[in-house]
Design a protein around this motif. Structure first.
Motif, PDB file in Angstrom:
ATOM      1  N   UNK A 104       0.829  -1.201   0.000  1.00 38.98           N
ATOM      2  CA  UNK A 104       0.000   0.000   0.000  1.00 38.98           C
ATOM      3  C   UNK A 104       0.868   1.258   0.000  1.00 38.98           C
ATOM      4  N   UNK A 105       1.882   1.234   0.853  1.00 41.87           N
ATOM      5  CA  UNK A 105       2.788   2.378   0.870  1.00 41.87           C
ATOM      6  C   UNK A 105       3.488   2.538  -0.475  1.00 41.87           C
ATOM      7  N   UNK A 106       3.974   1.441  -1.036  1.00 42.53           N
ATOM      8  CA  UNK A 106       4.685   1.517  -2.317  1.00 42.53           C
ATOM      9  C   UNK A 106       3.806   2.124  -3.399  1.00 42.53           C
ATOM     10  N   UNK A 107       2.527   1.743  -3.411  1.00 43.39           N
ATOM     11  CA  UNK A 107       1.599   2.285  -4.407  1.00 43.39           C
ATOM     12  C   UNK A 107       1.450   3.792  -4.237  1.00 43.39           C
ATOM     13  N   UNK A 108       1.204   4.235  -3.006  1.00 44.02           N
ATOM     14  CA  UNK A 108       1.035   5.666  -2.757  1.00 44.02           C
ATOM     15  C   UNK A 108       2.321   6.425  -3.048  1.00 44.02           C
TER      16      UNK A 108
END
Length: 276
Positions: free
Chosen positions: A189-193
């Motif tokens: 999720x962090x990587x996507x954001x």
């Protein structure tokens, strides 16, 4: 443990309601206190005193009593049984931007007097992209954004990041993923954001950690307790302690960019920016 030489001011918010930012704020504060740091929470939620409620606390006085001159700053600080200091700033914190010169001098002096005795000031801010919320986030030394793993939540989080980066030219925005099923899901999720932010805003975000799904943190909140006290061996308690350690190990802000005095000066200066 390395004791801070000046107060680290941390703003915590989220893109929308229901993400768990107050739960993170309160539990992080308690975990930092358990590490030996002196911690204070400024509850800046305008409609409800969320952080105070989460700790089962009620303050007799709030920031408005200080601003009006009825009370000194030390008189409105309530100490919870954990040792956490609390200030109720609900509905009144924005009035810090409209102080007259005498009030501004008094506020700067009395907040600065806390500098040597306080390691962390955690400001539990309302969710969303209201200009007043983002203005206060811009005044803090560290900005922590709590997200959860649904499309709407990520969209709201990105909207907040976009304004903070584009309008306020801020960096050092740290992401906490709450209620993740696994550590890998949180990282994804962090990587996507972060990828979206890097691509469209040319601004890299920073991953501070995650709190995995655990009903015990929900039960702790219902009982107005920190999860490290309510269920000290739980997954949530482990994650909170790890988050507190990561927070304590962040590179210290230089004095010119941090500390209570600098924070208050920036809030006071917001009025000048609004009227210029």
């Amino acid at each position: 443990m390395q004791i801070q030489t000046h107060t680290q001011v941390i703003g915590i918010t989220s893109g929308r309601n229901g993400v768990g930012k107050t739960t993170v704020s309160v539990n992080l504060a308690v975990a930092l206190h358990n590490m030996g740091y002196e911690v204070m929470i400024l509850d800046a939620n305008p409609s409800e005193s969320n952080a105070l409620t989460a700790l089962g606390a009620e303050c007799l006085f709030n920031l408005g009593h200080f601003i009006s001159g009825e009370k000194n700053l030390k008189d409105i600080i309530f100490v919870r049984h954990y040792g956490i200091k609390l200030i109720d700033g609900a509905k009144t914190i924005e009035s810090m931007t409209t102080l007259n010169p005498d009030q501004a001098t008094r506020a700067l002096q009395q907040f600065s007097d806390l500098e040597e005795s306080l390691d962390f000031l955690i400001i539990d801010l309302p969710p969303g992209t209201d200009p007043s919320v983002l203005s206060f986030m811009a005044c803090t030394g560290r900005r922590l954004l709590v997200i959860r793993g649904d499309k709407e939540g990520l969209a709201d989080a990105y909207a907040m990041v976009k304004i903070l980066c584009s309008d306020f030219q801020l960096d050092r925005i740290y992401i906490i993923v709450n209620a993740a099923k696994t550590a890998q899901e949180a990282q994804n999720l962090f990587n996507h954001l972060n990828n979206v932010s890097t691509k469209f805003l040319n601004r890299e975000l920073h991953y501070l950690g995650c709190i995995k799904q655990d009903e015990l943190i929900v039960e702790a909140s219902k009982n107005n307790k920190a999860v490290t006290e309510f269920a000290p061996t739980s997954q949530a308690a482990h994650d909170i302690r790890h988050l507190a350690l990561s927070t304590s190990e962040l590179e210290r802000k230089e004095y010119a960019e941090g500390g209570l005095g600098h924070f208050v000066q920036r809030i006071i200066h917001l009025h000048d920016l609004k009227t210029s």
